[in-house]
Design an enzyme around this catalytic site. Structure first.
Site, PDB file in Angstrom:
ATOM      1  N   HIS A  94       1.384  -1.230  -0.093  1.00 27.84           N
ATOM      2  CA  HIS A  94      -0.127  -0.479   0.033  1.00 27.84           C
ATOM      3  C   HIS A  94       0.762   1.512   0.008  1.00 27.84           C
ATOM      4  O   HIS A  94       1.254   1.839  -0.612  1.00 27.84           O
ATOM      5  CB  HIS A  94      -0.883  -0.241   1.043  1.00 27.84           C
ATOM      6  CG  HIS A  94      -1.792   1.175   1.503  1.00 27.84           C
ATOM      7  ND1 HIS A  94      -3.314   0.973   0.914  1.00 27.84           N
ATOM      8  CD2 HIS A  94      -1.981   2.537   1.987  1.00 27.84           C
ATOM      9  CE1 HIS A  94      -3.923   2.368   1.677  1.00 27.84           C
ATOM     10  NE2 HIS A  94      -2.914   3.218   1.512  1.00 27.84           N
ATOM     11  N   GLU A  95       1.630   0.995   1.254  1.00 31.20           N
ATOM     12  CA  GLU A  95       2.508   2.685   0.551  1.00 31.20           C
ATOM     13  C   GLU A  95       3.776   2.648  -0.337  1.00 31.20           C
ATOM     14  O   GLU A  95       3.722   3.482  -0.580  1.00 31.20           O
ATOM     15  CB  GLU A  95       3.456   2.755   2.112  1.00 31.20           C
ATOM     16  CG  GLU A  95       2.612   2.765   3.748  1.00 31.20           C
ATOM     17  CD  GLU A  95       1.510   4.034   3.156  1.00 31.20           C
ATOM     18  OE1 GLU A  95       2.188   4.373   3.262  1.00 31.20           O
ATOM     19  OE2 GLU A  95       0.413   3.200   4.615  1.00 31.20           O
ATOM     20  N   HIS A 108       1.843   4.571  -2.948  1.00 27.61           N
ATOM     21  CA  HIS A 108       2.021   6.220  -3.465  1.00 27.61           C
ATOM     22  C   HIS A 108       3.767   6.764  -3.307  1.00 27.61           C
ATOM     23  O   HIS A 108       3.008   7.414  -4.015  1.00 27.61           O
ATOM     24  CB  HIS A 108       1.263   6.441  -1.620  1.00 27.61           C
ATOM     25  CG  HIS A 108       0.059   6.488  -0.931  1.00 27.61           C
ATOM     26  ND1 HIS A 108      -1.100   6.675  -1.851  1.00 27.61           N
ATOM     27  CD2 HIS A 108      -0.663   6.186   0.008  1.00 27.61           C
ATOM     28  CE1 HIS A 108      -1.984   6.564  -0.437  1.00 27.61           C
ATOM     29  NE2 HIS A 108      -1.622   5.158  -0.007  1.00 27.61           N
ATOM     30  N   ASP A 137      -7.455   7.687   2.431  1.00 27.97           N
ATOM     31  CA  ASP A 137      -7.406   8.276   0.837  1.00 27.97           C
ATOM     32  C   ASP A 137      -8.036   8.883  -0.053  1.00 27.97           C
ATOM     33  O   ASP A 137      -8.371   9.394  -0.865  1.00 27.97           O
ATOM     34  CB  ASP A 137      -6.741   6.747   0.479  1.00 27.97           C
ATOM     35  CG  ASP A 137      -5.078   6.682   1.181  1.00 27.97           C
ATOM     36  OD1 ASP A 137      -4.676   7.498   1.240  1.00 27.97           O
ATOM     37  OD2 ASP A 137      -4.316   5.039   1.039  1.00 27.97           O
TER      38      ASP A 137
HETATM   39 ZN    ZN Z   1      -2.485   4.966   1.922  1.00 24.26          ZN
END
Ligand code: ZN
Length: 322
Positions: free
Chosen positions: A125-126, A129, A201
């Site tokens: 997930h990170e 980003h 988000d």
């Molecule tokens: Zn996030």
């Protein structure tokens, strides 16, 4: 009581002694200081603390646009506390950096026990980003990405604007929205499922897309027109809102435009991450191994470089897994 009214947006021209904390019973807040003003605030705070050689207030003050004198004082006090906890006589750059991370990203929750699956999910997930931040145009500088839970988040990707920015362009906003979907897109690509981790988000991205359409005239279909609360302030707006058919049609158009912006951003996030799937694996694996990466390290991983071996003595593992 003694009140200081600093009616200026140039606190950098004020005498530092004037701004000494505790000198006035009340201070009237003015617009956030620019970088010169912020540096000056810190010079005042740091007179109270001994600084190690190599501490550069200029560098420390970059990446804090919009911070007020009080925010910076809080940050500098936090750095002093952190140094005191380790029985240090002088404050080093690292104390300021750690304090900034704590203030910006929340306190580390090192004792939280997670399953390896959850950690892997957070890492991808990170990484999603972070990679999009480096691939998309006109983004803020990637500061750090971590899978150590902080505040209420399981992981954090931090971007910092390098300079004071008072306006955002359409391209910057589109990049921000696509970046916000990077986490969800990565989870979908790798695990073919989404978790609740992306809820914040989604909220952020939706708010930005709605503001683009309703506030900032960035939708060609709607045009440069304030839609919603603002239009009711003017007479014509109220009249227009009273015309129900018209407003419902407009509301549908607004929703369709917001959806279009969001769908486009999600598609951008998805296709860029698929194109750079090797980078996604490399960054996620490095996160699982090291727990925190700097923006520079992510950049090197994306170029296919390997990072120097991790010294566990200076970088002890902080996470506990089941
Ligand atoms: Zn996030």
């Amino acid at each position: 009581g003694v009140i200081l009214i600093a009616a200026t947006n140039r606190p950098d021209v004020l005498d530092p002694a004037l701004l000494r904390p505790g000198r006035f019973d009340r201070q009237v807040v003015v617009p956030p200081p620019d970088i010169r003003g912020r540096k000056m605030f810190r010079e005042v705070h740091c007179k109270r603390n001994a600084l190690a050689k190599g501490v550069d207030l200029e560098i420390l003050t970059q990446g804090t646009p919009g911070w007020t004198g009080a925010d910076l004082e809080n940050l500098d006090n936090e750095a002093a506390l952190m140094a005191a906890k380790e029985n240090k006589d002088v404050l080093a750059m690292s104390d300021f950096e750690n304090a900034k991370d704590k203030v910006l990203m929340g306190k580390e929750r090192r004792n939280m026990v997670q399953s390896p699956e959850d950690l892997k999910n957070t890492a991808y997930h990170e990484a999603g980003h972070a990679i999009l931040n480096l691939l998309l145009p006109e983004t803020d500088t990637l500061h750090k990405v971590t899978i150590i839970p902080r505040g209420r988040a399981l992981g954090v990707t931090m971007y910092l604007p390098e300079e004071d920015k008072n306006t955002l362009t359409r391209v910057e906003l589109e990049s921000k929205i696509a970046m916000a979907f990077g986490g969800r897109a990565a989870e979908l690509i790798i695990f073919n499922q989404v978790t609740t981790g992306a809820s914040n988000d989604i909220k952020q991205a939706t708010n930005m897309a709605r503001s683009m359409v309703c506030k900032w005239g960035m939708s060609d279909l709607i045009g440069p027109m304030a839609v919603g609360e603002q239009s009711q302030e003017v007479f014509i707006g109220r009249e227009w809102v009273a015309n129900k058919d018209h407003s419902e049609e407009k509301a549908r158009l607004v929703d369709a435009e917001v959806k279009r912006i969001i769908d486009t951003a999600m598609e951008t996030a998805d296709s860029l991450l698929r194109e750079h799937i090797e980078s996604l694996h490399r960054v996620a694996n490095a996160l699982l191994e090291r727990e925190t990466l700097t923006g520079d390290e992510v950049q090197r991983l994306m170029k296919g470089e390997t990072l120097p071996l991790l010294d566990l003595k200076t970088n002890p593992k902080k996470l506990k897994t089941t």
